[in-house]
Design an enzyme around this catalytic site. Sequence first.
Site, PDB file in Angstrom:
ATOM      1  N   ASP A  10       0.865  -1.174   0.000  1.00  0.00           N
ATOM      2  CA  ASP A  10       0.000   0.000   0.000  1.00  0.00           C
ATOM      3  C   ASP A  10       0.907   1.231   0.000  1.00  0.00           C
ATOM      4  O   ASP A  10       1.680   1.445   0.936  1.00  0.00           O
ATOM      5  CB  ASP A  10      -0.856  -0.043   1.276  1.00  0.00           C
ATOM      6  CG  ASP A  10      -1.805   1.139   1.387  1.00  0.00           C
ATOM      7  OD1 ASP A  10      -1.603   2.162   0.686  1.00  0.00           O
ATOM      8  OD2 ASP A  10      -2.739   1.047   2.201  1.00  0.00           O
ATOM      9  N   ILE A  11       0.798   2.034  -1.031  1.00  0.00           N
ATOM     10  CA  ILE A  11       1.717   3.164  -1.205  1.00  0.00           C
ATOM     11  C   ILE A  11       1.569   4.200  -0.089  1.00  0.00           C
ATOM     12  O   ILE A  11       2.526   4.912   0.226  1.00  0.00           O
ATOM     13  CB  ILE A  11       1.535   3.793  -2.611  1.00  0.00           C
ATOM     14  CG1 ILE A  11       2.810   4.530  -3.039  1.00  0.00           C
ATOM     15  CG2 ILE A  11       0.314   4.696  -2.685  1.00  0.00           C
ATOM     16  CD1 ILE A  11       2.865   4.855  -4.515  1.00  0.00           C
ATOM     17  N   ASN A  24      -6.355  12.792 -11.200  1.00  0.00           N
ATOM     18  CA  ASN A  24      -7.076  13.211 -12.414  1.00  0.00           C
ATOM     19  C   ASN A  24      -6.788  14.697 -12.654  1.00  0.00           C
ATOM     20  O   ASN A  24      -6.132  15.344 -11.836  1.00  0.00           O
ATOM     21  CB  ASN A  24      -8.582  12.941 -12.280  1.00  0.00           C
ATOM     22  CG  ASN A  24      -9.179  13.644 -11.084  1.00  0.00           C
ATOM     23  OD1 ASN A  24      -9.079  14.861 -10.961  1.00  0.00           O
ATOM     24  ND2 ASN A  24      -9.773  12.881 -10.179  1.00  0.00           N
ATOM     25  N   VAL A  33      -6.150   4.782  -5.884  1.00  0.00           N
ATOM     26  CA  VAL A  33      -4.984   5.192  -5.098  1.00  0.00           C
ATOM     27  C   VAL A  33      -5.089   6.673  -4.703  1.00  0.00           C
ATOM     28  O   VAL A  33      -4.644   7.083  -3.623  1.00  0.00           O
ATOM     29  CB  VAL A  33      -3.671   4.842  -5.856  1.00  0.00           C
ATOM     30  CG1 VAL A  33      -3.446   5.694  -7.073  1.00  0.00           C
ATOM     31  CG2 VAL A  33      -2.479   4.902  -4.925  1.00  0.00           C
ATOM     32  N   ASP A  34      -5.704   7.455  -5.553  1.00  0.00           N
ATOM     33  CA  ASP A  34      -5.925   8.886  -5.270  1.00  0.00           C
ATOM     34  C   ASP A  34      -6.760   9.060  -3.987  1.00  0.00           C
ATOM     35  O   ASP A  34      -6.379   9.820  -3.081  1.00  0.00           O
ATOM     36  CB  ASP A  34      -6.651   9.490  -6.490  1.00  0.00           C
ATOM     37  CG  ASP A  34      -6.671  11.005  -6.506  1.00  0.00           C
ATOM     38  OD1 ASP A  34      -6.021  11.612  -5.644  1.00  0.00           O
ATOM     39  OD2 ASP A  34      -7.339  11.577  -7.402  1.00  0.00           O
ATOM     40  N   SER A 117      -2.595   4.594 -14.343  1.00  0.00           N
ATOM     41  CA  SER A 117      -3.566   4.382 -15.444  1.00  0.00           C
ATOM     42  C   SER A 117      -4.132   2.964 -15.583  1.00  0.00           C
ATOM     43  O   SER A 117      -4.969   2.738 -16.447  1.00  0.00           O
ATOM     44  CB  SER A 117      -2.975   4.782 -16.807  1.00  0.00           C
ATOM     45  OG  SER A 117      -3.065   6.172 -17.013  1.00  0.00           O
ATOM     46  N   GLY A 119      -5.914   1.192 -13.462  1.00  0.00           N
ATOM     47  CA  GLY A 119      -7.148   0.942 -12.721  1.00  0.00           C
ATOM     48  C   GLY A 119      -8.324   1.541 -13.483  1.00  0.00           C
ATOM     49  O   GLY A 119      -8.671   1.090 -14.580  1.00  0.00           O
ATOM     50  N   TYR A 121      -8.555   4.023 -15.285  1.00  0.00           N
ATOM     51  CA  TYR A 121      -8.243   4.529 -16.634  1.00  0.00           C
ATOM     52  C   TYR A 121      -7.993   3.430 -17.674  1.00  0.00           C
ATOM     53  O   TYR A 121      -7.702   3.725 -18.839  1.00  0.00           O
ATOM     54  CB  TYR A 121      -7.084   5.529 -16.570  1.00  0.00           C
ATOM     55  CG  TYR A 121      -7.490   6.902 -16.049  1.00  0.00           C
ATOM     56  CD1 TYR A 121      -8.813   7.187 -15.719  1.00  0.00           C
ATOM     57  CD2 TYR A 121      -6.548   7.919 -15.888  1.00  0.00           C
ATOM     58  CE1 TYR A 121      -9.182   8.441 -15.239  1.00  0.00           C
ATOM     59  CE2 TYR A 121      -6.921   9.186 -15.425  1.00  0.00           C
ATOM     60  CZ  TYR A 121      -8.236   9.433 -15.101  1.00  0.00           C
ATOM     61  OH  TYR A 121      -8.592  10.679 -14.643  1.00  0.00           O
TER      62      TYR A 121
HETATM   63  N1  AR6 Z   1      -1.405   1.665  -3.000  1.00  0.00           N
HETATM   64  C1  AR6 Z   1      -0.870   1.289  -4.182  1.00  0.00           C
HETATM   65  N2  AR6 Z   1      -1.623   1.074  -5.278  1.00  0.00           N
HETATM   66  C2  AR6 Z   1      -2.964   1.247  -5.175  1.00  0.00           C
HETATM   67  C3  AR6 Z   1      -3.592   1.649  -3.959  1.00  0.00           C
HETATM   68  C4  AR6 Z   1      -2.747   1.864  -2.844  1.00  0.00           C
HETATM   69  N3  AR6 Z   1      -3.235   2.243  -1.654  1.00  0.00           N
HETATM   70  N4  AR6 Z   1      -4.934   1.725  -4.195  1.00  0.00           N
HETATM   71  C5  AR6 Z   1      -5.141   1.371  -5.484  1.00  0.00           C
HETATM   72  N5  AR6 Z   1      -3.960   1.075  -6.075  1.00  0.00           N
HETATM   73  P1  AR6 Z   1      -6.376   3.814 -10.057  1.00  0.00           P
HETATM   74  P2  AR6 Z   1      -5.830   5.219 -12.620  1.00  0.00           P
HETATM   75  C6  AR6 Z   1      -3.688   0.634  -7.466  1.00  0.00           C
HETATM   76  O1  AR6 Z   1      -7.747   3.501 -10.519  1.00  0.00           O
HETATM   77  O2  AR6 Z   1      -6.119   4.007 -13.417  1.00  0.00           O
HETATM   78  C7  AR6 Z   1      -8.989   7.969  -9.516  1.00  0.00           C
HETATM   79  O3  AR6 Z   1     -10.333   8.118  -9.230  1.00  0.00           O
HETATM   80  C8  AR6 Z   1      -4.798  -0.004  -8.235  1.00  0.00           C
HETATM   81  O4  AR6 Z   1      -5.001  -1.343  -7.817  1.00  0.00           O
HETATM   82  O5  AR6 Z   1      -6.185   4.315  -8.676  1.00  0.00           O
HETATM   83  O6  AR6 Z   1      -4.624   6.040 -12.980  1.00  0.00           O
HETATM   84  C9  AR6 Z   1      -8.338   9.286  -9.952  1.00  0.00           C
HETATM   85  O7  AR6 Z   1      -8.904  10.402  -9.310  1.00  0.00           O
HETATM   86  C10 AR6 Z   1      -4.222   0.081  -9.654  1.00  0.00           C
HETATM   87  O8  AR6 Z   1      -3.296  -0.990  -9.850  1.00  0.00           O
HETATM   88  O9  AR6 Z   1      -5.680   4.959 -11.035  1.00  0.00           O
HETATM   89  C11 AR6 Z   1      -8.596   9.300 -11.426  1.00  0.00           C
HETATM   90  O10 AR6 Z   1      -9.891   9.796 -11.715  1.00  0.00           O
HETATM   91  C12 AR6 Z   1      -3.442   1.395  -9.625  1.00  0.00           C
HETATM   92  O11 AR6 Z   1      -3.332   1.756  -8.248  1.00  0.00           O
HETATM   93  C13 AR6 Z   1      -8.511   7.836 -11.819  1.00  0.00           C
HETATM   94  O12 AR6 Z   1      -8.853   7.108 -10.638  1.00  0.00           O
HETATM   95  C14 AR6 Z   1      -4.083   2.542 -10.392  1.00  0.00           C
HETATM   96  O13 AR6 Z   1      -5.494   2.503 -10.294  1.00  0.00           O
HETATM   97  C15 AR6 Z   1      -7.115   7.453 -12.242  1.00  0.00           C
HETATM   98  O14 AR6 Z   1      -7.122   6.138 -12.710  1.00  0.00           O
END
Ligand code: AR6
Length: 167
Positions: A10-11, A24, A33-34, A117, A119, A121
């Site tokens: 977990d980052i 975003n 993750v955001d 990107s 998740g 995206y």
């Molecule tokens: N630690 C590490 N990785 C994580 C964590 C964490 N705590 N939580 C999720 N991930 P995503 P995107 C992973 O959807 O595709 C947001 O709503 C997750 O499993 O977070 O760039 C933003 O506001 C996946 O492997 O990011 C944007 O609107 C990775 O992080 C949009 O999502 C990325 O998934 C960005 O989408």
Amino acid sequence: MDRLAVIKGDITECKVDAIVNAANNSLLGGGGVDGAIHKAAGLELLEECKTLNGCKTGEAKISGGYRLPAKWVIHTVGPVWHGGKQNEDRLLANCYKNSLELAVTNDIKTIAFPSISTGAYRFPLKRAAGIAISVMKKFLDRDKNIQKVYMVCFDDKTFRAYSYNFL
Ligand code: AR6
């Protein structure tokens, strides 16, 4: 390449100088993750983000880390996957490159990235992993300021994809 490590975790718990947020364009929070980073950092992060005037896709901006163990958060915005013909590969590479450059500018020595990107995206995971690892390796080869880059994978599938590209 001992300055690059692929780990599972977990980052928000990473004890590094900076963690990277897959944000975003608004930089005002979201899910994935955001959402986790904003939740762990506290409302002051959102207050600072409001002053950053958003972020273009592929670019990066920096804020404090507030209640996170990390001192800094580097916010970058990955491309939404539209099939691959809208410059998605280059924009994703720019996220990693610009985040690392911003880290060097701020004297950051240790940095952790999530899988940008792949998740919400919907960027294809293996393709994203190939791009990310190659940009990070190239950067570390020519820049000696950064001591350690962690690629932090939240689930097994992501961990496998980045580990495969790391070999
Ligand atoms: N630690 C590490 N990785 C994580 C964590 C964490 N705590 N939580 C999720 N991930 P995503 P995107 C992973 O959807 O595709 C947001 O709503 C997750 O499993 O977070 O760039 C933003 O506001 C996946 O492997 O990011 C944007 O609107 C990775 O992080 C949009 O999502 C990325 O998934 C960005 O989408």
